[in-house]
Scaffold this motif. Structure first.
Motif, short mmCIF file in Angstrom:
data_model
loop_
_atom_site.label_atom_id
_atom_site.label_comp_id
_atom_site.label_asym_id
_atom_site.label_seq_id
_atom_site.Cartn_x
_atom_site.Cartn_y
_atom_site.Cartn_z
N ALA A 225 0.60 -1.28 0.02
CA ALA A 225 -0.48 0.14 0.30
C ALA A 225 1.15 1.03 -0.11
N ASP A 226 2.16 1.23 0.77
CA ASP A 226 2.60 2.45 0.85
C ASP A 226 3.62 3.01 -0.09
N ARG B 161 0.64 4.44 -2.79
CA ARG B 161 0.94 5.69 -1.80
C ARG B 161 1.92 6.31 -2.56
N GLN B 162 3.02 6.07 -2.48
CA GLN B 162 4.27 6.92 -2.66
C GLN B 162 4.24 6.67 -4.34
N LYS B 163 3.40 6.08 -5.13
CA LYS B 163 3.66 5.62 -7.11
C LYS B 163 4.99 5.83 -7.36
N ALA C 136 -5.54 5.67 -5.49
CA ALA C 136 -4.89 6.11 -4.85
C ALA C 136 -5.79 6.64 -3.08
N ALA D 196 -5.97 2.78 -2.20
CA ALA D 196 -4.47 2.59 -1.58
C ALA D 196 -4.24 3.63 -0.10
N ASP D 197 -4.46 5.19 0.27
CA ASP D 197 -3.95 5.18 1.58
C ASP D 197 -5.19 5.17 2.15
N HIS E 140 -3.33 1.38 3.54
CA HIS E 140 -2.15 2.29 4.60
C HIS E 140 -3.31 1.98 6.24
#
Length: 563
Positions: free
Chosen positions: A344-345, A348-350, A360, A363-364, A367
Motif C-alpha cells: 500500500a505504501d 501511495r508513493q507511486k 490512490a 491505497a491510502d 494503508h
C-alpha cells in the motif's frame, strides 16, 4: 575550437568595468583632433620649428591608432595602443628637450593613456600603473636631449598649451572612468538586491558561512527551533545538539574541500526536531573561501525513518520474548499485514508510476486501516504477555530525554496534519534513569497519540519531563474534549473507553491500559486529571532515577527482569 582573446574579452561580464570601447575610441579621437588643431594654430601664429611640429604629429598618432578600438576591442590591442603612447611620448620628449623643451606637458601622456585604456580584464589598474612608471622614459629622453643639444629657449605659450592638453586629457579620462565604475557598482547593487529578494522568498533558510560555521549572511525562512541570531553570533556548531556536533564539523570540513555535503542534526533547543542542511563551497576570486548552505525542516523525514527503524526493533524485541503460541500468533498476523502495508505504501508513493486518483485513495485507505489493525495487534500481544507475566523489561541506564524526544518526533506529523500545537518541555541537563527504554518511549507515544487524537484543531498538547528525587515524572496535558468524572474510574483497564460513540470509534481502549501496565511493571503509578470540555492531564511517576553513586558504574550490561 578554442575561443580567441577578442571573443573572451567581449563575453567578459566585467567588460565595462572601466571605459567601454566606444568611449575609449572617442577619447582618442578628441585627443588627435586637439593636438592637430594645436599644431595648426601654432604654425599659423608664429611658425613652429621642425622639432615641436614633429613632436605634435607623433603625439597625434596614438590618438588616431586608438580609434580602431571602436571596431575591435581586445586586451592585446589595448596593450598595443598603450605601447604606442609610451613610444610617442618618449620620442616627442627627445625631440623637444622634455621638461625644459617646448612641449613639457606631453611627458604626462603615458599616465593619461593608462587611465583611459585601463580595464578589469587586463588587471586592476594595471595600465594606469604602467603609465605612471612609463613617465620616466620621456623624462629620461628629455634629459639626454638637453645634455646632448643644450637647453634652448622656448615660447611659454606653447609650453602652457601642452600642459593644458595633458591635464584636460587626464581629467576627461578620470571622469569617464569614474562614471563607468559607478554605473557598474549600481548595476551590481541592483542585481544583488534582486538575488537577495529571491532568496528571501524561499521556504528554506539560505546561509553564507565562514569556515568556522558562523553565519555571515542569511536569507529566507529558518526551520523551527533554529535561531538566525544564534547562527550569526555564536555559529552553527553551538546551535547543534552535542552528540551531532562531530558530524556537523566533519560536514563543514568536507564542504570546504569542495564537496557537496548533506547532513542531518538535532537543534540544541528542540531535541524532538531535526534539520537537514546542504553545504557547498562558495569561493570568490577576491575573498577567502566561504560556504553556501540551505537548511530545511527535516522532522518529517526523520519521523518516517525513525518509525521504520522503531517498528523493526520492536518486532525483534517482541519475537525474542514471546512464548511459542504468541510467536506463532505474531507471525501469522503481522507478516501479511506488513506485506499489505508495504505494498500500500508503494502505491501511495507511486514508486512504479502514477495511479488514478480513485485507486490512490484506496491505497491510502488500505494503508491507514492496515496500520490501525497492526497497532491493535501489537497492543493485544503486549497486554497478553503482561497478563501472562511473561513481559520482560530490558533494564538499562540511559537519558530519558532521548526516549521522550523520539516519541514526540513520531507524533509530530500527526499533530501538524491535524493543526494541533505539540510542545515538549524537557530539561537542559541529562536525566539518567535505569528502566526499559522501549517501554518508556511506548508510554510517551501512547499518551501523546491519545492527546492529539482527542484534541480539536487549534488546540495544544504539552509533554513535560522532570526529575523529583528518586522519581521520574512524565506528564502529558491537552486542551481537548476532556473526560467525564464517571469515566475516569474505568480508564486504564483493557478495552475501556470514555465519551460518546464518535469518540469511542477513534480507538480501542488499549493505549491507556498498556501505559498503566508498563508503569506498574516499573514500580510506578499513573494518575489522570480531567475536566470535561477543557482537557485532560495524565501523569506517570516512575522510581527509576539513577543516584550519583550508580553513575560511576561503567557501562553496565542491560539486565532482563521478568514481570
Amino acid at each position: 575550437m578554442k575561443p580567441d582573446a577578442h571573443a573572451r574579452f567581449e563575453d567578459d561580464p566585467t567588460h565595462d568595468a572601466a571605459l567601454g570601447a566606444p568611449l575609449v575610441a572617442l577619447w582618442h579621437a578628441i585627443w588627435a583632433v586637439a593636438v592637430a588643431l594645436t599644431a595648426l594654430a601654432a604654425q599659423m601664429m608664429d611658425g613652429l620649428k621642425d622639432a615641436p611640429l614633429a613632436a605634435l604629429l607623433l603625439m597625434a598618432f596614438p590618438g588616431v591608432f586608438g580609434v580602431v578600438l571602436m571596431v575591435r576591442d581586445s586586451v592585446g590591442l589595448r596593450l598595443a595602443v598603450m605601447g604606442g603612447w609610451i613610444l610617442a611620448a618618449t620620442a616627442s620628449a627627445g625631440l623637444t628637450g622634455g621638461v625644459t623643451g617646448a612641449l613639457p606637458g606631453l611627458i604626462l601622456t603615458p599616465l593619461t593613456a593608462g587611465i583611459a585604456l585601463d580595464h578589469a580584464r587586463v588587471g586592476a589598474d594595471r595600465l594606469t600603473r604602467m603609465g605612471a612608471f612609463a613617465v620616466a622614459l620621456p623624462l629620461l629622453a628629455g634629459l639626454i636631449s638637453t645634455w646632448l643639444n643644450g637647453a634652448e629657449a622656448q615660447g611659454p605659450l606653447l609650453a602652457a598649451v601642452s600642459g593644458l592638453l595633458a591635464m584636460g586629457a587626464i581629467i576627461a579620462a578620470m571622469r569617464l572612468t569614474w562614471s563607468a565604475r559607478q554605473r557598474r557598482l549600481d548595476e551590481a547593487e541592483g542585481q544583488a538586491a534582486r538575488i537577495a529578494a529571491l532568496l528571501e522568498d524561499q521556504p528554506a533558510l539560505t546561509l553564507l558561512l565562514d569556515p568556522s560555521g558562523r553565519a555571515v549572511a542569511t536569507w529566507g525562512t529558518p526551520p523551527p527551533a533554529l535561531s538566525v541570531l544564534a547562527l550569526t553570533e555564536q555559529g552553527l556548531i553551538s546551535a547543534v545538539h552535542a552528540p551531532d556536533r562531530p558530524a556537523v564539523s566533519a560536514a563543514l570540513a568536507r564542504a570546504l574541500s569542495g564537496q557537496s555535503v548533506e547532513v542531518q542534526f538535532t537543534p540544541r533547543i528542540a531535541l524532538d526536531r531535526r534539520v537537514v542542511m546542504i553545504l557547498g563551497l562558495f569561493q570568490h576570486e577576491t575573498e577567502r573561501p566561504r560556504l553556501i548552505a540551505q537548511a530545511f525542516d527535516g522532522t518529517a523525514q526523520f519521523a518516517r525513518e525513525l518509525g521504520l527503524e522503531t517498528a523493526r526493533v520492536e518486532a525483534e524485541a517482541q519475537s525474542a520474548g514471546k512464548t511459542r503460541f504468541l510467536a506463532n500468533m505474531s507471525h501469522e498476523l503481522r507478516t501479511p499485514l506488513n506485506a499489505v502495508l508495504g505494498f500500500a505504501d508503494i502505491m501511495r508513493q507511486k514508486l512504479f508510476g502514477p495511479l488514478p486518483e480513485r485507486y490512490a485513495g484506496y491505497a491510502d485507505a488500505i494503508h491507514q486501516a492496515g496500520g490501525h489493525l497492526l497497532d491493535l495487534i501489537n497492543d493485544v500481544l503486549d497486554l497478553s504477555k503482561i497478563e501472562a507475566e511473561r513481559y520482560q523489561l530490558a533494564m538499562e541506564t540511559f537519558d530519558a530525554r532521548d526516549a521522550v524526544s523520539a516519541a514526540v518526533a513520531l507524533v509530530r506529523l500527526q499533530a501538524d496534519d491535524k493543526g494541533v500545537d505539540l510542545a515538549a518541555v524537557l530539561p537542559s541537563e541529562p536525566i539518567k534513569v535505569r528502566a526499559d527504554a522501549r517501554a518508556l518511549k511506548q508510554m510517551a507515544l501512547n499518551l501523546l497519540s491519545n492527546a492529539v487524537k482527542f484534541t480539536p484543531a487549534g488546540g495544544s498538547v504539552t509533554i513535560t519531563l522532570d526529575a523529583d528525587g528518586p522519581d521520574l515524572d512524565l506528564a502529558v496535558s491537552d486542551t481537548g474534549v476532556g473526560i467525564a468524572p464517571h469515566d475516569l474510574q474505568r480508564l486504564g483497564r483493557p478495552f475501556e473507553q470514555a465519551g460518546g460513540a464518535d469518540q469511542k470509534a477513534q480507538g480501542t481502549g488499549l493505549g491507556l491500559s498498556l501505559v498503566r501496565s508498563l508503569t506498574e511493571l516499573h514500580g510506578g503509578r499513573m494518575t489522570i486529571d480531567s475536566t470535561l470540555g477543557e482537557g485532560a492531564a495524565v501523569m506517570i511517576r516512575l522510581p527509576v532515577m539513577v543516584v550519583e553513586s550508580d553513575e560511576t558504574v561503567p557501562h553496565e550490561t542491560p539486565v532482563t527482569v521478568e514481570a
